[in-house]
Write a protein that holds these residues in place. Structure first.
Motif, PDB file in Angstrom:
ATOM      1  N   MET A  53       0.852  -1.186   0.000  1.00 45.41           N
ATOM      2  CA  MET A  53       0.000   0.000   0.000  1.00 45.41           C
ATOM      3  C   MET A  53       0.886   1.234   0.000  1.00 45.41           C
ATOM      4  N   ARG A  54       0.496   2.219  -0.790  1.00 44.21           N
ATOM      5  CA  ARG A  54       1.201   3.500  -0.768  1.00 44.21           C
ATOM      6  C   ARG A  54       0.992   4.159   0.594  1.00 44.21           C
ATOM      7  N   VAL A  55       2.052   4.742   1.129  1.00 45.63           N
ATOM      8  CA  VAL A  55       1.967   5.476   2.392  1.00 45.63           C
ATOM      9  C   VAL A  55       1.921   6.976   2.128  1.00 45.63           C
ATOM     10  N   ASP A  56       2.780   7.455   1.237  1.00 44.31           N
ATOM     11  CA  ASP A  56       2.757   8.853   0.803  1.00 44.31           C
ATOM     12  C   ASP A  56       3.354   8.910  -0.594  1.00 44.31           C
ATOM     13  N   GLU A  57       3.680  10.098  -1.070  1.00 44.84           N
ATOM     14  CA  GLU A  57       4.149  10.225  -2.453  1.00 44.84           C
ATOM     15  C   GLU A  57       5.513   9.597  -2.674  1.00 44.84           C
ATOM     16  N   HIS A  90       6.778   6.794  -0.488  1.00 40.54           N
ATOM     17  CA  HIS A  90       6.969   5.538   0.229  1.00 40.54           C
ATOM     18  C   HIS A  90       5.768   4.608   0.094  1.00 40.54           C
ATOM     19  N   ALA A  91       6.044   3.323   0.288  1.00 40.63           N
ATOM     20  CA  ALA A  91       4.984   2.321   0.334  1.00 40.63           C
ATOM     21  C   ALA A  91       5.308   1.319   1.430  1.00 40.63           C
ATOM     22  N   LEU A 128       8.776  -0.685   5.294  1.00 37.28           N
ATOM     23  CA  LEU A 128       8.679   0.519   4.478  1.00 37.28           C
ATOM     24  C   LEU A 128       9.740   0.492   3.390  1.00 37.28           C
ATOM     25  N   ILE A 129       9.347   0.896   2.187  1.00 37.28           N
ATOM     26  CA  ILE A 129      10.287   1.042   1.072  1.00 37.28           C
ATOM     27  C   ILE A 129      10.082   2.407   0.425  1.00 37.28           C
ATOM     28  N   ASP A 130      11.089   2.854  -0.324  1.00 42.80           N
ATOM     29  CA  ASP A 130      10.876   4.026  -1.168  1.00 42.80           C
ATOM     30  C   ASP A 130      10.416   3.538  -2.545  1.00 42.80           C
ATOM     31  N   LEU A 131      10.103   4.446  -3.442  1.00 42.80           N
ATOM     32  CA  LEU A 131       9.540   4.032  -4.724  1.00 42.80           C
ATOM     33  C   LEU A 131      10.588   3.579  -5.734  1.00 42.80           C
ATOM     34  N   TYR A 145       3.176   2.268  -8.627  1.00 43.25           N
ATOM     35  CA  TYR A 145       3.070   3.540  -7.904  1.00 43.25           C
ATOM     36  C   TYR A 145       3.746   4.690  -8.656  1.00 43.25           C
ATOM     37  N   ARG A 146       4.811   4.392  -9.366  1.00 41.65           N
ATOM     38  CA  ARG A 146       5.485   5.455 -10.123  1.00 41.65           C
ATOM     39  C   ARG A 146       4.680   5.851 -11.356  1.00 41.65           C
TER      40      ARG A 146
END
Length: 215
Positions: free
Chosen positions: A43-47, A49-50, A69-72, A94-95
């Protein structure tokens, strides 16, 4: 697992996503769609991170400590845990589509068999089924919904490139199968993504039944 969140990202936001992923995973595991620790969810957390499932965890028994948590770009953030080997397929969604909030990947028997049966054609063409309307953007059974079947590989950049090539050719994409593997689908909420997944599972089962009955 120790998860250190970056400055500006609230623990409430991360935990809400982790809880939602764990609940969905429990329900999908109960259906038999995540055998032998397979499947992965995010799930996306913010612009930037997911939240995503940690590799190798039993999807029927996930808790907050099984989500990271991961970055995009697919890199772990604030943890030494290892994300799913297929993280790049999540971050690609997400990207490319900032409005997408959830990615679900499962390995049901129906999905796996359909992926092998239609691998040679490279696509499953769904047409005439009322339940196609469960997919966002489809409003009639007279529409055509194409689900590509991509060759399996352990080299994720190759799979990412195949998905990009499909999209760059201007073809609509709401889900895809990987040969001998399972399905990926996504949406703007967990509810929408679950609806897509359940509808596609049903539609694939119908196509398999038609093949079986006409043999």
């Amino acid at each position: 697992m120790s998860q250190v969140l970056p400055k500006g990202l609230s623990s409430e936001a991360f935990h809400a996503r982790a809880d939602a992923i764990a609940q969905a995973a429990k329900e999908l595991a109960a259906l038999g769609w995540t055998p032998a620790t397979s499947s992965n969810f995010s799930m996306r957390v913010d612009e930037a991170h997911a939240a995503i499932t940690i590799s190798g965890r039993d999807k029927g028994h996930l808790g907050r400590d099984d989500i990271m948590l991961i970055d995009l770009d697919g890199h772990a953030v604030g943890t030494d845990a290892r994300p799913s080997a297929e993280t790049a397929l999540h971050t690609q969604v997400y990207r490319r589509w900032p409005e997408m909030q959830v990615v679900l990947h499962t390995h049901s028997r129906t999905q796996s068999v359909a992926s092998r049966l239609f691998a040679a054609q490279g696509v499953i063409r769904l047409e005439g089924w009322e339940l196609q309307k469960a997919i966002t953007g489809f409003h009639t059974h007279e529409s055509v919904l194409e689900i590509p079947v991509f060759p399996n590989t352990q080299h994720m950049p190759e799979l990412v490139a195949r998905v990009d090539a499909w999209l760059d050719a201007g073809k609509p994409l709401h889900a895809y199968l990987i040969d001998g593997h399972g399905i990926y689908t996504w949406g703007r909420s967990m509810a929408e993504t679950r609806r897509h997944l359940e509808a596609l599972e049903f539609l694939l089962a119908c196509e398999l039944d038609l093949r079986r009955l006409s043999a």
